[in-house]
Write a protein that holds these residues in place. Sequence first.
Motif, PDB file in Angstrom:
ATOM      1  N   VAL A 122       0.856  -1.181   0.000  1.00  0.00           N
ATOM      2  CA  VAL A 122       0.000   0.000   0.000  1.00  0.00           C
ATOM      3  C   VAL A 122       0.894   1.233   0.000  1.00  0.00           C
ATOM      4  CG1 VAL A 122      -1.680   1.338   1.316  1.00  0.00           C
ATOM      5  CG2 VAL A 122      -1.890  -1.147   1.211  1.00  0.00           C
ATOM      6  N   ILE A 123       0.612   2.180  -0.900  1.00  0.00           N
ATOM      7  CA  ILE A 123       1.385   3.417  -0.956  1.00  0.00           C
ATOM      8  C   ILE A 123       0.423   4.600  -1.075  1.00  0.00           C
ATOM      9  CG2 ILE A 123       3.329   2.249  -2.063  1.00  0.00           C
ATOM     10  CD1 ILE A 123       2.576   3.674  -4.677  1.00  0.00           C
ATOM     11  N   PRO A 124       0.821   5.775  -0.602  1.00  0.00           N
ATOM     12  CA  PRO A 124      -0.023   6.968  -0.764  1.00  0.00           C
ATOM     13  C   PRO A 124       0.332   7.718  -2.036  1.00  0.00           C
ATOM     14  CG  PRO A 124       1.801   7.488   0.679  1.00  0.00           C
ATOM     15  CD  PRO A 124       1.982   6.045   0.265  1.00  0.00           C
ATOM     16  N   VAL A 125      -0.596   8.548  -2.497  1.00  0.00           N
ATOM     17  CA  VAL A 125      -0.233   9.541  -3.510  1.00  0.00           C
ATOM     18  C   VAL A 125       0.718  10.520  -2.835  1.00  0.00           C
ATOM     19  CG1 VAL A 125      -1.078  11.444  -4.923  1.00  0.00           C
ATOM     20  CG2 VAL A 125      -2.379   9.319  -4.798  1.00  0.00           C
ATOM     21  N   PRO A 126       1.935  10.669  -3.355  1.00  0.00           N
ATOM     22  CA  PRO A 126       2.919  11.510  -2.653  1.00  0.00           C
ATOM     23  C   PRO A 126       2.701  12.997  -2.888  1.00  0.00           C
ATOM     24  CG  PRO A 126       3.879  10.615  -4.656  1.00  0.00           C
ATOM     25  CD  PRO A 126       2.504  10.028  -4.556  1.00  0.00           C
ATOM     26  N   PHE A 155       3.338  -1.230   4.073  1.00  0.00           N
ATOM     27  CA  PHE A 155       3.140   0.165   3.671  1.00  0.00           C
ATOM     28  C   PHE A 155       4.492   0.776   3.315  1.00  0.00           C
ATOM     29  CE2 PHE A 155       3.759   4.506   5.240  1.00  0.00           C
ATOM     30  CZ  PHE A 155       2.836   5.214   4.479  1.00  0.00           C
ATOM     31  N   SER A 156       4.487   1.638   2.299  1.00  0.00           N
ATOM     32  CA  SER A 156       5.713   2.357   1.952  1.00  0.00           C
ATOM     33  C   SER A 156       5.354   3.758   1.477  1.00  0.00           C
ATOM     34  CB  SER A 156       6.486   1.637   0.846  1.00  0.00           C
ATOM     35  OG  SER A 156       7.594   2.430   0.417  1.00  0.00           O
ATOM     36  N   ASN A 157       6.110   4.747   1.944  1.00  0.00           N
ATOM     37  CA  ASN A 157       5.965   6.099   1.397  1.00  0.00           C
ATOM     38  C   ASN A 157       7.251   6.537   0.708  1.00  0.00           C
ATOM     39  OD1 ASN A 157       7.611   6.504   3.570  1.00  0.00           O
ATOM     40  ND2 ASN A 157       6.327   8.034   4.585  1.00  0.00           N
ATOM     41  N   ARG A 158       8.060   5.576   0.318  1.00  0.00           N
ATOM     42  CA  ARG A 158       9.334   5.883  -0.344  1.00  0.00           C
ATOM     43  C   ARG A 158       9.417   5.343  -1.761  1.00  0.00           C
ATOM     44  NH1 ARG A 158      13.901   4.829   4.429  1.00  0.00           N
ATOM     45  NH2 ARG A 158      13.038   6.360   5.924  1.00  0.00           N
TER      46      ARG A 158
END
Length: 238
Positions: A122-126, A155-158
């Motif tokens: 799962v990743i967010p729109v950065p 989860f990753s935001n990178r």
Amino acid sequence: MFTKYKNNWLKFNLNRRCVLCSQQAISQTRICDDCLTDLPWIGNACQRCANPLSSAQLPHLICPQCQKKPPPFEQVIAPFEYRFPIDQLIQLAKFNHRPHLLNPLAELLSLQLQNTPLPELVIPVPLHPKRLQERQYNQAALLAKRIARNLDIPFSNRLLIKTDNTPHQAELDRKARRKNLRNSFQCCGSPPSSIAIVDDVMTTGTTAAEISRELKAAGCHRVYIWVIARTAKELHLY
């Protein structure tokens, strides 16, 4: 020991108040049953892009736009239309420094996702670093992290970054949105075969499509879009 635990549980839960009407709300969503019923739940929707459809249209339908030009993502999941009071909660969380209002929305989306195919990541729109510094937090990242924890998914935001500090999409029409976001995201590693992208609202789907193309170009096979709310097509900017 049990009595002490029970008393602590009652004290904690009975003090919970609905974020919409301030009445008692014992559920994990922090929204009372009456308010839950009144929320703008999406009924019939396109099974590909989740665009709300009229009640006269058949369920389990792919909308004409997705039939004519299938989007680069597999499916959009959105429990709500972007209408009152969902729009107000999102605006307050996003621009008025009240990110705690995202928690009940993340819980409701998590419940919606329990019977759907789950991805490997799962990743967010950065956000661009400058925009992140201005806002102090990325609302999509807060949602994504909580949903990933609820569903026990990494989860990753990178993995994905925003390389260009583009103008707000809300200020642009559909054609300008595409041009605005072109090549503005970068995948910074080897993605798994399936990914869910989390955001607060989906309007025209331009952001979701641009990110999906970037991830698939990097090797991802299936991209799912998870959002709190979907703007009805008649409200899109053309």
